[in-house]
Design a protein around this motif. Structure first.
Motif, short mmCIF file in Angstrom:
data_model
loop_
_atom_site.label_atom_id
_atom_site.label_comp_id
_atom_site.label_asym_id
_atom_site.label_seq_id
_atom_site.Cartn_x
_atom_site.Cartn_y
_atom_site.Cartn_z
N UNK A 129 -21.83 -29.58 -21.63
CA UNK A 129 -20.37 -29.51 -21.72
C UNK A 129 -19.72 -29.77 -20.37
N UNK A 130 -20.29 -29.21 -19.31
CA UNK A 130 -19.74 -29.41 -17.97
C UNK A 130 -19.83 -30.87 -17.56
N UNK A 131 -20.96 -31.49 -17.83
CA UNK A 131 -21.15 -32.89 -17.44
C UNK A 131 -20.27 -33.82 -18.27
N UNK A 132 -20.08 -33.48 -19.54
CA UNK A 132 -19.18 -34.26 -20.39
C UNK A 132 -17.77 -34.18 -19.85
N UNK A 133 -17.37 -33.01 -19.39
CA UNK A 133 -16.03 -32.82 -18.80
C UNK A 133 -15.86 -33.68 -17.55
N UNK A 134 -16.88 -33.71 -16.70
CA UNK A 134 -16.83 -34.55 -15.50
C UNK A 134 -16.75 -36.03 -15.90
N UNK A 135 -17.53 -36.41 -16.91
CA UNK A 135 -17.55 -37.81 -17.34
C UNK A 135 -16.20 -38.25 -17.90
N UNK A 136 -15.49 -37.33 -18.53
CA UNK A 136 -14.15 -37.65 -19.05
C UNK A 136 -13.17 -37.86 -17.89
N UNK A 137 -13.40 -37.13 -16.80
CA UNK A 137 -12.53 -37.25 -15.62
C UNK A 137 -12.86 -38.50 -14.82
N UNK A 138 -14.15 -38.81 -14.71
CA UNK A 138 -14.59 -39.96 -13.91
C UNK A 138 -15.27 -40.96 -14.84
N UNK A 139 -14.56 -42.03 -15.14
CA UNK A 139 -15.05 -43.00 -16.12
C UNK A 139 -16.25 -43.80 -15.62
N UNK A 140 -16.49 -43.76 -14.32
CA UNK A 140 -17.62 -44.51 -13.75
C UNK A 140 -18.80 -43.60 -13.42
N UNK A 141 -18.87 -42.44 -14.06
CA UNK A 141 -19.98 -41.51 -13.85
C UNK A 141 -21.14 -41.88 -14.77
N UNK A 142 -22.33 -41.98 -14.19
CA UNK A 142 -23.54 -42.28 -14.95
C UNK A 142 -24.58 -41.21 -14.67
N UNK A 143 -25.22 -40.71 -15.71
CA UNK A 143 -26.29 -39.72 -15.56
C UNK A 143 -27.64 -40.42 -15.48
N UNK A 144 -28.48 -39.96 -14.58
CA UNK A 144 -29.83 -40.51 -14.47
C UNK A 144 -30.85 -39.41 -14.71
N UNK A 145 -31.90 -39.75 -15.44
CA UNK A 145 -32.96 -38.80 -15.78
C UNK A 145 -32.45 -37.66 -16.65
N UNK A 146 -31.47 -37.97 -17.48
CA UNK A 146 -30.97 -36.99 -18.44
C UNK A 146 -30.27 -37.73 -19.58
N UNK A 147 -30.43 -37.20 -20.79
CA UNK A 147 -29.77 -37.82 -21.94
C UNK A 147 -28.88 -36.80 -22.63
N UNK A 148 -27.61 -37.12 -22.75
CA UNK A 148 -26.66 -36.33 -23.51
C UNK A 148 -26.08 -37.25 -24.58
N UNK A 149 -26.26 -36.90 -25.82
CA UNK A 149 -25.90 -37.80 -26.91
C UNK A 149 -24.44 -38.24 -26.84
N UNK A 150 -23.55 -37.33 -26.47
CA UNK A 150 -22.13 -37.67 -26.40
C UNK A 150 -21.83 -38.69 -25.30
#
Length: 335
Positions: A129-150
């Motif tokens: 949930x925290x990472x999804x919130x950050x991703x909504x704020x920063x459209x150029x955020x990419x996660x590495x070595x982790x998968x979140x379905x949303x």
């Protein structure tokens, strides 16, 4: 030392006007350019990155969050990000999160506050949930070595389950049925998935998993030493070990050899990551290759695309690990 405010005051213009001149904005008038340039020269003012970012909202930087940049694994990751960033005319800012929620959050906040154009985030402690919130704020955020379905289109990950399965299966093909697991004591997805892969390979070959054959430790050479010591102290019978990473494998090998246990004749060991250490321990370590360099490059390219408003999803979002055969595995000895 002069500041942008000093320049604005000397030139008789606003701070925003000074920023437009520094950023060579077409909206800056010739009169403003002349006044600001003269004021900068008089005050010996040198523009900094923050001033340049005020108007353009572009800091020419890419932010990277890793667990610990001193770890060679994360050193490879950040170096790969930096190479792609430099090719795009950008520099890299690095934050260490140490797999701790507070440190990870503080580092991400700092990178965002520094107006990074894109973020490559290796987070294990923060919630989805925290990472999804950050991703909504920063459209150029990419996660590495982790998968979140949303956030599936912005996650570059590895099939950890498959990697541990391959390692265990390889040992079974060499006749081993009494296989121990030395895993990380960090409560993270990687460790859970690798344990699942280990157990699945056993079950698929009619071998029942046994918790007495599993030992946890810090994912380091010291942790590997301690875990191997615990297995030997417990007097469980095993002829092979699957280790969470190469460092734990190296630590386990050291303890085995100190106790007169020959690797691979008495005990076979398989690591994970294929880091530099795998080639320089003796015997050279059979391991699972973790293509972190390729993953980091792809994550950076995706983040840069997103920063430009592009949204093409790369062909490969989840990478597949491969087995690297060296000298730490031998057929089980027949008694």
């Amino acid at each position: 030392m002069s500041t942008i405010k000093d320049v604005a005051k000397e030139a008789g213009v606003s701070i925003a006007t000074v920023s437009r001149v520094i950023n060579k904005s077409p909206n800056a008038s010739e009169q403003s350019i002349k006044a600001v340039t003269e004021a900068m020269k008089k005050l010996s003012y040198r523009p900094n990155a923050a001033a340049k970012a005020l108007v353009s909202q572009n800091s020419a930087t890419i932010g990277v969050l890793v667990a610990d940049v001193s770890d060679p694994f994360f050193g490879t990751l950040t170096q790969a990000v930096d190479r792609v960033a430099r090719a795009a005319g950008k520099h890299t800012l690095i934050g260490n999160g140490y797999h701790a929620p507070r440190e990870e959050q503080e580092s991400i906040d700092l990178l965002i506050n520094n107006r990074c154009d894109a973020l490559i985030i290796h987070s294990k402690a923060l919630s989805d949930e925290t990472l999804i919130s950050y991703a909504e704020e920063v459209k150029s955020l990419v996660l590495i070595n982790r998968h979140i379905e949303a956030l599936a289109g912005r996650c570059i990950s590895l099939d950890n389950f498959r990697g541990a399965y391959l390692a265990t299966e390889f040992l079974i093909k060499h006749g081993h049925t009494k296989i121990a697991l030395i895993s990380s004591n960090h409560d993270i997805e990687d460790a859970h998935e690798r344990k699942k892969g280990f157990e699945a390979a056993l079950r698929d070959n009619n071998i029942s998993p046994c918790e007495r054959m599993v030992e946890l430790g810090d994912p380091s050479s010291d942790g590997g030493e301690e875990a191997m010591t615990q297995l030997l102290t417990r007097s469980v019978e095993f002829t092979a070990v699957v280790a969470y990473n190469d460092y734990m494998a190296a630590g386990a090998m050291s303890v085995a050899q100190e106790n007169g246990i020959n690797v691979p004749d008495d005990v076979s060991i398989v690591g994970f990551d294929d880091g530099l250490i795998a080639r320089y321990v003796y015997p050279k370590l059979t391991t699972i290759r973790y293509p972190i360099k390729m993953m980091a490059e792809q994550a950076t390219q995706l983040a840069l695309q997103l920063s430009k408003g592009l949204s093409d999803v790369p062909e490969i979002m989840q990478f597949t690990p491969t087995l690297v055969r060296r000298d730490s595995v031998a057929p089980v000895r027949k008694k």
